[in-house]
Scaffold this motif. Structure first.
Motif, PDB file in Angstrom:
ATOM      1  N   GLN A 147     -47.937  96.769  15.079  1.00  0.00           N
ATOM      2  CA  GLN A 147     -48.844  97.734  15.696  1.00  0.00           C
ATOM      3  C   GLN A 147     -50.310  97.345  15.632  1.00  0.00           C
ATOM      4  O   GLN A 147     -51.073  97.635  16.548  1.00  0.00           O
ATOM      5  CB  GLN A 147     -48.672  99.105  15.045  1.00  0.00           C
ATOM      6  CG  GLN A 147     -47.333  99.721  15.317  1.00  0.00           C
ATOM      7  CD  GLN A 147     -47.089 100.969  14.474  1.00  0.00           C
ATOM      8  OE1 GLN A 147     -47.949 101.398  13.700  1.00  0.00           O
ATOM      9  NE2 GLN A 147     -45.916 101.541  14.614  1.00  0.00           N
ATOM     10  N   HIS A 148     -50.721  96.685  14.561  1.00  0.00           N
ATOM     11  CA  HIS A 148     -52.151  96.483  14.352  1.00  0.00           C
ATOM     12  C   HIS A 148     -52.619  95.040  14.520  1.00  0.00           C
ATOM     13  O   HIS A 148     -53.811  94.773  14.397  1.00  0.00           O
ATOM     14  CB  HIS A 148     -52.558  97.003  12.973  1.00  0.00           C
ATOM     15  CG  HIS A 148     -52.243  98.451  12.794  1.00  0.00           C
ATOM     16  ND1 HIS A 148     -52.870  99.436  13.523  1.00  0.00           N
ATOM     17  CD2 HIS A 148     -51.350  99.087  12.000  1.00  0.00           C
ATOM     18  CE1 HIS A 148     -52.389 100.607  13.182  1.00  0.00           C
ATOM     19  NE2 HIS A 148     -51.460 100.421  12.254  1.00  0.00           N
ATOM     20  N   SER A 149     -51.723  94.121  14.790  1.00  0.00           N
ATOM     21  CA  SER A 149     -52.133  92.729  14.946  1.00  0.00           C
ATOM     22  C   SER A 149     -52.803  92.525  16.297  1.00  0.00           C
ATOM     23  O   SER A 149     -52.379  93.069  17.307  1.00  0.00           O
ATOM     24  CB  SER A 149     -50.918  91.798  14.833  1.00  0.00           C
ATOM     25  OG  SER A 149     -51.324  90.470  15.057  1.00  0.00           O
ATOM     26  N   ASP A 150     -53.852  91.721  16.283  1.00  0.00           N
ATOM     27  CA  ASP A 150     -54.516  91.369  17.541  1.00  0.00           C
ATOM     28  C   ASP A 150     -54.024  90.016  18.056  1.00  0.00           C
ATOM     29  O   ASP A 150     -54.601  89.447  18.968  1.00  0.00           O
ATOM     30  CB  ASP A 150     -56.037  91.359  17.371  1.00  0.00           C
ATOM     31  CG  ASP A 150     -56.503  90.402  16.276  1.00  0.00           C
ATOM     32  OD1 ASP A 150     -55.663  89.760  15.608  1.00  0.00           O
ATOM     33  OD2 ASP A 150     -57.723  90.307  16.079  1.00  0.00           O
ATOM     34  N   ALA A 151     -52.939  89.507  17.480  1.00  0.00           N
ATOM     35  CA  ALA A 151     -52.353  88.235  17.922  1.00  0.00           C
ATOM     36  C   ALA A 151     -51.640  88.447  19.253  1.00  0.00           C
ATOM     37  O   ALA A 151     -51.223  89.560  19.573  1.00  0.00           O
ATOM     38  CB  ALA A 151     -51.367  87.719  16.876  1.00  0.00           C
ATOM     39  N   PRO A 152     -51.492  87.391  20.045  1.00  0.00           N
ATOM     40  CA  PRO A 152     -50.736  87.512  21.296  1.00  0.00           C
ATOM     41  C   PRO A 152     -49.317  88.021  21.016  1.00  0.00           C
ATOM     42  O   PRO A 152     -48.725  87.733  19.966  1.00  0.00           O
ATOM     43  CB  PRO A 152     -50.695  86.077  21.836  1.00  0.00           C
ATOM     44  CG  PRO A 152     -51.849  85.386  21.175  1.00  0.00           C
ATOM     45  CD  PRO A 152     -52.025  86.047  19.840  1.00  0.00           C
ATOM     46  N   ASP A 153     -48.771  88.779  21.959  1.00  0.00           N
ATOM     47  CA  ASP A 153     -47.458  89.397  21.772  1.00  0.00           C
ATOM     48  C   ASP A 153     -46.324  88.400  21.577  1.00  0.00           C
ATOM     49  O   ASP A 153     -45.294  88.740  21.021  1.00  0.00           O
ATOM     50  CB  ASP A 153     -47.125  90.308  22.961  1.00  0.00           C
ATOM     51  CG  ASP A 153     -48.003  91.543  22.988  1.00  0.00           C
ATOM     52  OD1 ASP A 153     -48.561  91.898  21.935  1.00  0.00           O
ATOM     53  OD2 ASP A 153     -48.123  92.151  24.071  1.00  0.00           O
ATOM     54  N   ASP A 154     -46.519  87.157  22.034  1.00  0.00           N
ATOM     55  CA  ASP A 154     -45.438  86.180  21.892  1.00  0.00           C
ATOM     56  C   ASP A 154     -45.422  85.507  20.518  1.00  0.00           C
ATOM     57  O   ASP A 154     -44.540  84.710  20.228  1.00  0.00           O
ATOM     58  CB  ASP A 154     -45.504  85.126  22.991  1.00  0.00           C
ATOM     59  CG  ASP A 154     -46.772  84.278  22.932  1.00  0.00           C
ATOM     60  OD1 ASP A 154     -47.739  84.673  22.246  1.00  0.00           O
ATOM     61  OD2 ASP A 154     -46.793  83.214  23.590  1.00  0.00           O
ATOM     62  N   ARG A 155     -46.376  85.826  19.651  1.00  0.00           N
ATOM     63  CA  ARG A 155     -46.389  85.274  18.290  1.00  0.00           C
ATOM     64  C   ARG A 155     -45.331  85.963  17.452  1.00  0.00           C
ATOM     65  O   ARG A 155     -45.137  87.170  17.536  1.00  0.00           O
ATOM     66  CB  ARG A 155     -47.754  85.452  17.624  1.00  0.00           C
ATOM     67  CG  ARG A 155     -48.864  84.649  18.252  1.00  0.00           C
ATOM     68  CD  ARG A 155     -48.574  83.158  18.051  1.00  0.00           C
ATOM     69  NE  ARG A 155     -49.606  82.343  18.643  1.00  0.00           N
ATOM     70  CZ  ARG A 155     -50.491  81.657  17.945  1.00  0.00           C
ATOM     71  NH1 ARG A 155     -50.459  81.674  16.624  1.00  0.00           N
ATOM     72  NH2 ARG A 155     -51.401  80.947  18.551  1.00  0.00           N
ATOM     73  N   LEU A 156     -44.632  85.197  16.643  1.00  0.00           N
ATOM     74  CA  LEU A 156     -43.587  85.741  15.794  1.00  0.00           C
ATOM     75  C   LEU A 156     -44.173  86.275  14.488  1.00  0.00           C
ATOM     76  O   LEU A 156     -45.249  85.855  14.059  1.00  0.00           O
ATOM     77  CB  LEU A 156     -42.547  84.662  15.488  1.00  0.00           C
ATOM     78  CG  LEU A 156     -41.814  84.087  16.697  1.00  0.00           C
ATOM     79  CD1 LEU A 156     -40.885  82.959  16.263  1.00  0.00           C
ATOM     80  CD2 LEU A 156     -41.054  85.154  17.452  1.00  0.00           C
ATOM     81  N   ILE A 157     -43.450  87.166  13.873  1.00  0.00           N
ATOM     82  CA  ILE A 157     -43.804  87.682  12.560  1.00  0.00           C
ATOM     83  C   ILE A 157     -42.801  87.104  11.573  1.00  0.00           C
ATOM     84  O   ILE A 157     -41.590  87.163  11.805  1.00  0.00           O
ATOM     85  CB  ILE A 157     -43.781  89.218  12.533  1.00  0.00           C
ATOM     86  CG1 ILE A 157     -44.881  89.764  13.439  1.00  0.00           C
ATOM     87  CG2 ILE A 157     -43.933  89.741  11.094  1.00  0.00           C
ATOM     88  CD1 ILE A 157     -44.875  91.272  13.576  1.00  0.00           C
ATOM     89  N   GLU A 158     -43.309  86.520  10.500  1.00  0.00           N
ATOM     90  CA  GLU A 158     -42.433  85.931   9.494  1.00  0.00           C
ATOM     91  C   GLU A 158     -42.290  86.880   8.317  1.00  0.00           C
ATOM     92  O   GLU A 158     -43.277  87.462   7.859  1.00  0.00           O
ATOM     93  CB  GLU A 158     -42.990  84.600   9.000  1.00  0.00           C
ATOM     94  CG  GLU A 158     -42.079  83.904   8.010  1.00  0.00           C
ATOM     95  CD  GLU A 158     -42.540  82.501   7.687  1.00  0.00           C
ATOM     96  OE1 GLU A 158     -42.430  82.130   6.507  1.00  0.00           O
ATOM     97  OE2 GLU A 158     -42.991  81.781   8.594  1.00  0.00           O
ATOM     98  N   ILE A 159     -41.057  87.025   7.855  1.00  0.00           N
ATOM     99  CA  ILE A 159     -40.787  87.816   6.656  1.00  0.00           C
ATOM    100  C   ILE A 159     -40.248  86.871   5.590  1.00  0.00           C
ATOM    101  O   ILE A 159     -39.542  85.906   5.905  1.00  0.00           O
ATOM    102  CB  ILE A 159     -39.792  88.966   6.921  1.00  0.00           C
ATOM    103  CG1 ILE A 159     -38.473  88.436   7.511  1.00  0.00           C
ATOM    104  CG2 ILE A 159     -40.423  90.019   7.818  1.00  0.00           C
ATOM    105  CD1 ILE A 159     -37.396  89.485   7.680  1.00  0.00           C
TER     106      ILE A 159
END
Length: 142
Positions: free
Chosen positions: A58-70
């Motif tokens: 919700q709050h990241s300003d990264a491009p939508d195609d960037r992945l989130i790593e857990i």
């Protein structure tokens, strides 16, 4: 030669989409199910991972195609959760009124995690938010 005990770590990259939050929690449950004491972390860990992952989406300003790593690791008797994103912002507390639907996630993290914080990612792109979770006590036998 002494045997080195390394933390058992899990990492995965998921789409930056709120629809990925249940998958993140599922992966955490599977990770914890493979640990002898994993059940002592499940409820708190799932709640906090869901909050941290949702905040990254919700709050990241990264491009939508960037992945989130857990990432998950059991270090000593604490579970460490990490959520990495490519955004430039930092987690901040908000004041939520009773009628607001959002704005309480970090308050939950602050209350339920033993410690938490955020750090820049290696290479300078983005950040990660981490939380250490203490095990819940085993229930007393009746």
């Amino acid at each position: 030669m002494p045997i080195s005990r390394r933390p058992r770590t899990f990492a995965a990259r998921l789409d930056s989409d709120t629809a990925s939050t249940p998958l993140a929690r599922h992966l955490l449950r599977a990770y914890l199910a493979g640990l002898p004491t994993g059940g002592r972390y499940t409820d708190t860990a799932e709640l906090l991972l869901g909050e941290l992952f949702a905040n990254a989406v919700q709050h990241s300003d990264a491009p939508d195609d960037r992945l989130i790593e857990i990432r998950f690791a059991l270090i000593g008797d604490h579970l460490r959760l990490e959520v990495h994103d490519a955004g430039t912002g930092h987690p901040t507390f908000r004041t939520a009124t009773p009628d607001h639907e959002h704005g309480r996630g970090l308050l939950l993290v602050n209350e339920l995690a033993e410690r938490w914080g955020h750090c820049p990612r290696t290479g300078g792109i983005g950040k990660f938010v981490w939380a250490h979770i203490a095990p819940t006590p085993f229930p007393l036998a009746a």
